[in-house]
Scaffold this active site. Sequence first.
Site, PDB file in Angstrom:
ATOM      1  N   LYS A 113     117.534  -0.746   3.941  1.00 33.30           N
ATOM      2  CA  LYS A 113     117.989  -1.927   2.962  1.00 33.30           C
ATOM      3  C   LYS A 113     118.498  -3.086   3.596  1.00 33.30           C
ATOM      4  O   LYS A 113     118.947  -3.998   2.943  1.00 33.30           O
ATOM      5  CB  LYS A 113     118.965  -1.142   1.912  1.00 33.30           C
ATOM      6  CG  LYS A 113     118.159  -0.057   1.086  1.00 33.30           C
ATOM      7  CD  LYS A 113     118.977   0.184  -0.129  1.00 33.30           C
ATOM      8  CE  LYS A 113     118.132   1.360  -1.066  1.00 33.30           C
ATOM      9  NZ  LYS A 113     118.789   1.795  -2.129  1.00 33.30           N
ATOM     10  N   ASP A 149     120.336  12.725  -2.861  1.00 33.29           N
ATOM     11  CA  ASP A 149     120.113  11.213  -3.167  1.00 33.29           C
ATOM     12  C   ASP A 149     120.256  11.009  -4.729  1.00 33.29           C
ATOM     13  O   ASP A 149     120.685  10.151  -5.058  1.00 33.29           O
ATOM     14  CB  ASP A 149     118.950  10.732  -2.193  1.00 33.29           C
ATOM     15  CG  ASP A 149     118.917   9.321  -2.309  1.00 33.29           C
ATOM     16  OD1 ASP A 149     119.896   8.497  -2.800  1.00 33.29           O
ATOM     17  OD2 ASP A 149     117.739   8.528  -2.108  1.00 33.29           O
ATOM     18  N   HIS A 153     119.757   7.124   5.924  1.00 32.24           N
ATOM     19  CA  HIS A 153     118.421   6.878   5.136  1.00 32.24           C
ATOM     20  C   HIS A 153     118.131   5.761   4.406  1.00 32.24           C
ATOM     21  O   HIS A 153     117.007   5.503   4.491  1.00 32.24           O
ATOM     22  CB  HIS A 153     118.598   8.287   4.010  1.00 32.24           C
ATOM     23  CG  HIS A 153     119.486   8.069   3.054  1.00 32.24           C
ATOM     24  ND1 HIS A 153     120.749   8.308   2.856  1.00 32.24           N
ATOM     25  CD2 HIS A 153     119.198   7.457   1.611  1.00 32.24           C
ATOM     26  CE1 HIS A 153     121.238   8.027   1.681  1.00 32.24           C
ATOM     27  NE2 HIS A 153     120.112   7.694   0.848  1.00 32.24           N
ATOM     28  N   ASP A 154     119.183   4.963   4.068  1.00 33.88           N
ATOM     29  CA  ASP A 154     118.912   3.822   3.335  1.00 33.88           C
ATOM     30  C   ASP A 154     119.241   2.415   4.232  1.00 33.88           C
ATOM     31  O   ASP A 154     119.487   1.470   3.905  1.00 33.88           O
ATOM     32  CB  ASP A 154     119.800   3.601   1.896  1.00 33.88           C
ATOM     33  CG  ASP A 154     119.151   4.303   0.968  1.00 33.88           C
ATOM     34  OD1 ASP A 154     117.873   4.506   1.003  1.00 33.88           O
ATOM     35  OD2 ASP A 154     120.008   4.477  -0.174  1.00 33.88           O
ATOM     36  N   HIS A 177     112.070   9.814   2.952  1.00 34.72           N
ATOM     37  CA  HIS A 177     113.053  10.286   2.138  1.00 34.72           C
ATOM     38  C   HIS A 177     112.870  10.289   0.617  1.00 34.72           C
ATOM     39  O   HIS A 177     113.672  10.642  -0.184  1.00 34.72           O
ATOM     40  CB  HIS A 177     114.577  10.024   2.170  1.00 34.72           C
ATOM     41  CG  HIS A 177     114.979   8.399   2.314  1.00 34.72           C
ATOM     42  ND1 HIS A 177     114.739   7.640   3.038  1.00 34.72           N
ATOM     43  CD2 HIS A 177     115.487   8.063   0.942  1.00 34.72           C
ATOM     44  CE1 HIS A 177     115.051   6.341   2.467  1.00 34.72           C
ATOM     45  NE2 HIS A 177     115.492   6.697   1.237  1.00 34.72           N
ATOM     46  N   HIS A 178     111.673   9.432   0.297  1.00 35.15           N
ATOM     47  CA  HIS A 178     111.329   9.135  -0.913  1.00 35.15           C
ATOM     48  C   HIS A 178     109.780   9.711  -1.184  1.00 35.15           C
ATOM     49  O   HIS A 178     109.189   9.451  -2.424  1.00 35.15           O
ATOM     50  CB  HIS A 178     111.343   7.609  -1.320  1.00 35.15           C
ATOM     51  CG  HIS A 178     112.646   6.942  -1.484  1.00 35.15           C
ATOM     52  ND1 HIS A 178     113.292   7.484  -2.771  1.00 35.15           N
ATOM     53  CD2 HIS A 178     113.374   6.135  -0.970  1.00 35.15           C
ATOM     54  CE1 HIS A 178     114.500   6.750  -2.708  1.00 35.15           C
ATOM     55  NE2 HIS A 178     114.553   6.049  -1.549  1.00 35.15           N
ATOM     56  N   HIS A 211     111.909   0.032   2.154  1.00 33.65           N
ATOM     57  CA  HIS A 211     113.059   0.368   2.968  1.00 33.65           C
ATOM     58  C   HIS A 211     113.034   1.548   3.821  1.00 33.65           C
ATOM     59  O   HIS A 211     113.520   1.531   4.950  1.00 33.65           O
ATOM     60  CB  HIS A 211     114.576   0.420   1.957  1.00 33.65           C
ATOM     61  CG  HIS A 211     114.523   1.475   1.114  1.00 33.65           C
ATOM     62  ND1 HIS A 211     114.178   1.535  -0.176  1.00 33.65           N
ATOM     63  CD2 HIS A 211     115.263   2.644   1.557  1.00 33.65           C
ATOM     64  CE1 HIS A 211     114.574   2.869  -0.502  1.00 33.65           C
ATOM     65  NE2 HIS A 211     115.178   3.642   0.543  1.00 33.65           N
TER      66      HIS A 211
HETATM   67 FE   LIG Z   1     116.473   5.262  -0.357  1.00 35.60          FE
END
Ligand SMILES: [Fe+2]
Length: 204
Positions: free
Chosen positions: A72, A152, A68-69, A123-124, A97
């Site tokens: 980054k 998260d 998910h990240d 996801h955000h 990201h």
């Molecule tokens: Fe994230």
Amino acid sequence: MATEKAPSTSYATYLAESSEALFIALDERDNYTYQHCDRVSLLARELGMACGLSQQELDLLAISARFHDIGKIGIPDSVLLKPGALDAEEWALMKMHPVKGERLFRNTLHPHAAEVARIIRHHHECFNGSGYPDQLSGEDIPLASRILLIVDGYDAMSTSRPYHHGRSHSEIMEIMLAEEGQKTDPTLFRQFIQVIANSAARVA
Ligand SMILES: [Fe+2]
């Protein structure tokens, strides 16, 4: 006639495992985010099981959680590794990201790359439409993305960062209860309360 020995792994498994190099790249870039993604993947699976997801949905949720990240990787060190709070300009960079992660994962050879990439992108997103990058709301947000937002958040608040100490379970739940229906899907959050009470991921 000699028969060919069947390969030990299927082509689909090979394609799925090929994306692991990307996950190791995240470890090289930022070990904290790598470990965070690993923990989020375990807890997401627990919540997914409690929500009655199918085996295929659980597998997609677990892999989306691990990656998910991943976006980054594309955030500059001065922002990603800053030992303090981000200013507005730095936040704007950090908020890129999910889109960077979507692009990265969509270009893997994973057999479900497009579905996983979509979950990563969102996801955000917040349940009330105040999230990013597309301000989706309610059930327009993919179910797996709504699950990820909850687990998260719990993991991020429970761990110590250069700019904040890890919070206790009761402190985290107080914050999350206030966000129910705003940030988080209230139905999923009710399930999460049950799951985290008995999870190995619950902090003291
Ligand atoms: Fe994230």
